[in-house]
Design an enzyme around this catalytic site. Structure first.
Site, PDB file in Angstrom:
ATOM      1  N   HIS A  54      -2.918   2.739   5.285  1.00  0.00           N
ATOM      2  CA  HIS A  54      -3.666   3.304   3.990  1.00  0.00           C
ATOM      3  C   HIS A  54      -5.175   3.523   4.145  1.00  0.00           C
ATOM      4  O   HIS A  54      -5.829   2.381   4.242  1.00  0.00           O
ATOM      5  CB  HIS A  54      -3.227   1.892   3.363  1.00  0.00           C
ATOM      6  CG  HIS A  54      -3.401   2.112   1.816  1.00  0.00           C
ATOM      7  ND1 HIS A  54      -2.887   1.496   1.036  1.00  0.00           N
ATOM      8  CD2 HIS A  54      -4.236   3.077   0.902  1.00  0.00           C
ATOM      9  CE1 HIS A  54      -3.344   1.660  -0.450  1.00  0.00           C
ATOM     10  NE2 HIS A  54      -4.143   2.747  -0.228  1.00  0.00           N
ATOM     11  N   ASN A  88      -5.561  10.979  -2.845  1.00  0.00           N
ATOM     12  CA  ASN A  88      -6.397  11.133  -3.990  1.00  0.00           C
ATOM     13  C   ASN A  88      -7.650  11.783  -3.499  1.00  0.00           C
ATOM     14  O   ASN A  88      -8.802  11.216  -3.643  1.00  0.00           O
ATOM     15  CB  ASN A  88      -6.604   9.708  -4.698  1.00  0.00           C
ATOM     16  CG  ASN A  88      -7.204   8.763  -3.630  1.00  0.00           C
ATOM     17  OD1 ASN A  88      -7.101   8.819  -2.269  1.00  0.00           O
ATOM     18  ND2 ASN A  88      -7.506   7.559  -4.404  1.00  0.00           N
ATOM     19  N   HIS A 172       1.441   2.464  -5.028  1.00  0.00           N
ATOM     20  CA  HIS A 172       0.443   1.687  -5.485  1.00  0.00           C
ATOM     21  C   HIS A 172       0.939   1.131  -6.935  1.00  0.00           C
ATOM     22  O   HIS A 172       1.036   1.843  -8.083  1.00  0.00           O
ATOM     23  CB  HIS A 172      -0.721   2.609  -5.656  1.00  0.00           C
ATOM     24  CG  HIS A 172      -1.966   1.802  -6.775  1.00  0.00           C
ATOM     25  ND1 HIS A 172      -3.203   1.611  -6.129  1.00  0.00           N
ATOM     26  CD2 HIS A 172      -2.017   1.504  -8.112  1.00  0.00           C
ATOM     27  CE1 HIS A 172      -4.050   1.118  -7.226  1.00  0.00           C
ATOM     28  NE2 HIS A 172      -3.329   1.034  -8.301  1.00  0.00           N
ATOM     29  N   HIS A 224      -0.746  -2.808  -0.758  1.00  0.00           N
ATOM     30  CA  HIS A 224      -1.593  -3.700  -1.249  1.00  0.00           C
ATOM     31  C   HIS A 224      -1.270  -4.937  -2.134  1.00  0.00           C
ATOM     32  O   HIS A 224      -1.741  -5.003  -3.258  1.00  0.00           O
ATOM     33  CB  HIS A 224      -3.023  -3.277  -1.567  1.00  0.00           C
ATOM     34  CG  HIS A 224      -2.888  -1.946  -2.747  1.00  0.00           C
ATOM     35  ND1 HIS A 224      -2.198  -2.044  -3.680  1.00  0.00           N
ATOM     36  CD2 HIS A 224      -3.733  -0.969  -2.376  1.00  0.00           C
ATOM     37  CE1 HIS A 224      -2.477  -0.837  -4.411  1.00  0.00           C
ATOM     38  NE2 HIS A 224      -3.368  -0.043  -3.800  1.00  0.00           N
ATOM     39  N   ASN A 270      -9.098  -2.373  -6.427  1.00  0.00           N
ATOM     40  CA  ASN A 270      -8.018  -2.206  -7.066  1.00  0.00           C
ATOM     41  C   ASN A 270      -6.590  -2.272  -6.148  1.00  0.00           C
ATOM     42  O   ASN A 270      -6.757  -1.411  -5.130  1.00  0.00           O
ATOM     43  CB  ASN A 270      -7.823  -1.001  -7.920  1.00  0.00           C
ATOM     44  CG  ASN A 270      -6.716  -1.113  -9.044  1.00  0.00           C
ATOM     45  OD1 ASN A 270      -6.302  -2.405  -9.424  1.00  0.00           O
ATOM     46  ND2 ASN A 270      -6.487   0.010  -9.444  1.00  0.00           N
ATOM     47  N   ASP A 297      -6.789  -0.015   3.468  1.00  0.00           N
ATOM     48  CA  ASP A 297      -7.299   0.749   2.147  1.00  0.00           C
ATOM     49  C   ASP A 297      -8.919   0.797   2.048  1.00  0.00           C
ATOM     50  O   ASP A 297      -9.285   0.888   1.200  1.00  0.00           O
ATOM     51  CB  ASP A 297      -6.700  -0.200   0.907  1.00  0.00           C
ATOM     52  CG  ASP A 297      -6.899   0.593  -0.402  1.00  0.00           C
ATOM     53  OD1 ASP A 297      -7.072   1.793  -0.352  1.00  0.00           O
ATOM     54  OD2 ASP A 297      -6.567  -0.020  -1.457  1.00  0.00           O
TER      55      ASP A 297
END
Ligand code: DOR
Length: 417
Positions: A54, A88, A172, A224, A270, A297
């Site tokens: 990730h 993203n 997510h 996560h 987040n 992440d």
């Protein structure tokens, strides 16, 4: 090439010799093979290259935060030889042209292996599904990372499609209607006067994911995890034989909501940093196998973007270079054997993502290898980080575990001084 050192992998533990030929591991053994030792890593750990399931390298679209080149260098510095990049970017990784661009760029750079999570929906807007059949060949899974389709119908359809192309959904899990604060809701958010995100914003989405995995038999990997309730839901789902897997980031295992006393935007992430009871359950989940994967992440931002009040700052921690050191820290702090944590960044992600010949030190496997000095320390500074993203709560701190060398398929990608 022959490497000598203390090997720590799923298949081989202890002092030994690794023989590498044509990028692959030819043999691993305790007896010295014929020929001279090329890399003498005596008193150091020789481990498989990390697989970070990730990460965000921000290209195309946000090159001021990171590029495939700076991200790849940061990965090599962190002992990561394989990364899964989230979609993203801008444009999003929802089409073949952009996905092929990222892959080609990574090949030109020729450092770490760059794998892709294709978007679930066009533009990650949660409305229209991407062409799973067309993308499947180029991606290891599907995710709308940073968000998830809020429509049950679209998410269910996505899971069916993922199942039909035999790829996981990397989710997510977040109900956006319930979200919207800057840190985990609780006593500390109230004490510090920072807007709170309730834990149900995550756990309701996790419950949805488990039910969708049951109904469709699709593999849903939940990214996560950060709350006690989420861990409990995944644990129950697994007991019922539902094909779910789960991940936690190293920062959710080290930092807590109370650490936000300084209102540092570098700790705004987040999902938000967990409360004490959440973190305890995350550790339990790691130990009992509910959580198979630790990921970074890696979410780099420019200092300008992060130099605002916590309520205005974007979510994200730059983490690919601190992942491995954090494992040593977590191992010491929670008395978890380092090898248990190592599996969560090597053989487990390889298995979940169906990456043959990766994540272990074993004959026939790719010679993706890291030489780590667990007894040395390094200081995290703007200069010592290769990433453009200096947004880490570790900035200025000393961390245990120095990567001395990172090899991918027998080629040295990074060598410390
Ligand atoms: O903190 C985060 N940052 N969480 C996410 O889900 C996305 C990520 C980013 O891309 O910046």
């Amino acid at each position: 090439m022959i490497i000598k050192g203390e090997i720590l992998s799923k298949s081989f533990k202890g002092n030994g010799y690794i023989v590498i030929k044509d990028g692959l591991i030819k043999s691993v053994g305790r007896e010295k093979p014929k020929g001279s030792v090329d890399i003498d890593a005596e008193d150091k750990l020789v481990i498989p290259g990390l697989i970070d399931m990730h990460a965000h390298f921000r290209e195309p679209g946000y090159e001021h935060r990171e590029t495939i080149e700076t991200g790849s260098k940061a990965a090599a510095h962190g002992g990561v030889t394989t990364v899964v990049l989230m979609p993203n970017t801008n444009p999003a990784l929802d089409n073949l042209e952009t996905i092929k661009y990222v892959k080609k760029r990574a090949e030109e750079i020729g450092l770490v292996d760059v794998l892709i999570a294709g978007a679930i929906t066009k533009g990650r807007k949660g409305k229209e599904l991407t062409n799973f059949k067309k993308l499947a060949e180029y991606v290891v899974g599907f995710s709308d990372d940073g968000t998830t389709p809020q429509s049950f119908k679209i998410f269910l359809e996505a899971a069916k499609l993922a199942k039909s192309v035999n790829k996981p959904i990397l989710d997510h899990a977040e109900i956006e209607e319930l979200s919207g604060g800057s840190m985990r809701e609780g006593n500390f958010s109230r004490l510090y006067g920072i807007s709170g995100i309730p834990d149900v914003a995550e756990s309701i989405a996790v419950a949805r994911d488990v039910e969708v995995a049951r109904y469709t038999a699709a593999h849903i990997h939940i990214q996560h995890l950060s709350t006690k309730a989420s861990v409990e839901i995944v644990r129950e789902g697994k007991k019922r034989g539902i094909p779910v897997s789960a991940e936690v980031t190293h920062h959710h295992l080290i930092f807590k909501d109370e650490d936000l006393k300084d209102r540092s935007p570098f700790k705004k992430v987040n999902p938000p940093l967990p409360r004490e009871e959440d973190q305890e359950e995350l550790i339990k989940g790691l130990l009992d196998g509910t959580i198979e994967v630790i990921a970074s992440d890696h979410a780099p931002y420019s200092l300008e973007e992060k130099s605002v009040d916590i309520e205005k700052a974007p979510f994200g921690i730059s983490g690919i270079e601190t992942l491995l050191s954090s494992l040593i820290l977590i191992s010491k702090r929670h008395e978890i054997p380092f090898e248990v944590l190592l599996e969560k960044v090597t053989c487990n992600p390889a298995k979940l993502l169906n990456l043959p010949l990766k994540g272990d030190i074993k004959p026939g496997y790719k010679a993706d290898i890291v030489i780590l000095d667990p007894d040395k320390e390094w200081r995290v500074t703007e200069k010592s980080l290769f990433s453009k993203g200096k947004n880490t709560p570790f900035l200025g701190k000393r961390l245990p575990g120095v990567v001395e060398m990172t090899l991918k398929e027998g080629k040295i990608l990074y060598r410390g001084d």
